[in-house]
Structures are given as C-alpha cells and as structure tokens.
Design a protein around this motif. Sequence first.
Motif, PDB file in Angstrom:
ATOM      1  N   GLN A  57       0.835  -1.207   0.000  1.00  0.00           N
ATOM      2  CA  GLN A  57       0.000   0.000   0.000  1.00  0.00           C
ATOM      3  C   GLN A  57       0.869   1.257   0.000  1.00  0.00           C
ATOM      4  O   GLN A  57       0.574   2.229  -0.702  1.00  0.00           O
ATOM      5  CB  GLN A  57      -0.946   0.005   1.205  1.00  0.00           C
ATOM      6  N   ASP A  60       2.307   1.718  -3.414  1.00  0.00           N
ATOM      7  CA  ASP A  60       1.262   2.202  -4.318  1.00  0.00           C
ATOM      8  C   ASP A  60       1.006   3.700  -4.122  1.00  0.00           C
ATOM      9  O   ASP A  60       0.828   4.441  -5.094  1.00  0.00           O
ATOM     10  CB  ASP A  60      -0.036   1.415  -4.121  1.00  0.00           C
ATOM     11  N   GLN A  61       0.986   4.156  -2.868  1.00  0.00           N
ATOM     12  CA  GLN A  61       0.776   5.575  -2.580  1.00  0.00           C
ATOM     13  C   GLN A  61       1.933   6.423  -3.112  1.00  0.00           C
ATOM     14  O   GLN A  61       1.731   7.498  -3.673  1.00  0.00           O
ATOM     15  CB  GLN A  61       0.598   5.796  -1.079  1.00  0.00           C
TER      16      GLN A  61
END
Length: 68
Positions: A57, A60-61
């Motif tokens: 995550q 991805d950010q």
Amino acid sequence: MVALLLAAACSKPEPPDKDQPPEPQAAAQHTQLRDAIQAPIDRAKAVGPAVQDAAQQQRDQIDAQTGG
C-alpha cells in the motif's frame, strides 16, 4: 576405609539406559524450551502478510504521488 569412600565419591555414574524414555520432567522442560523458541517465530509468521500488505500500500501511494 577413607580410601574406599574417596574412590566411591570419584567414580562416574552409570549412563542412563538408551532404551528407557526420558523422565517426564526432562520431557516437560524440552517442551517448554521448544515452545519458548517457537512462539516468536509463530508470531512473526502471523504478522508477515499484514506487513507485506502495508508495504505494498505504501509503495502504491508513493507511485501515485510521484506518477510512477
């Protein structure tokens, strides 16, 4: 007579019979030791997927913010 006592005190104890199972107390100590060693390994394995998900995550950010 004193020499006999000294000789008996210095003699080696007989080794345990190999066909005889260990005493229950010794087996319990081995179980406790194994559990103490295995517990942190099990905890680490249990949180591994959550850590991997959080890392993905975060990547991805970062990619979304940098346009990557």
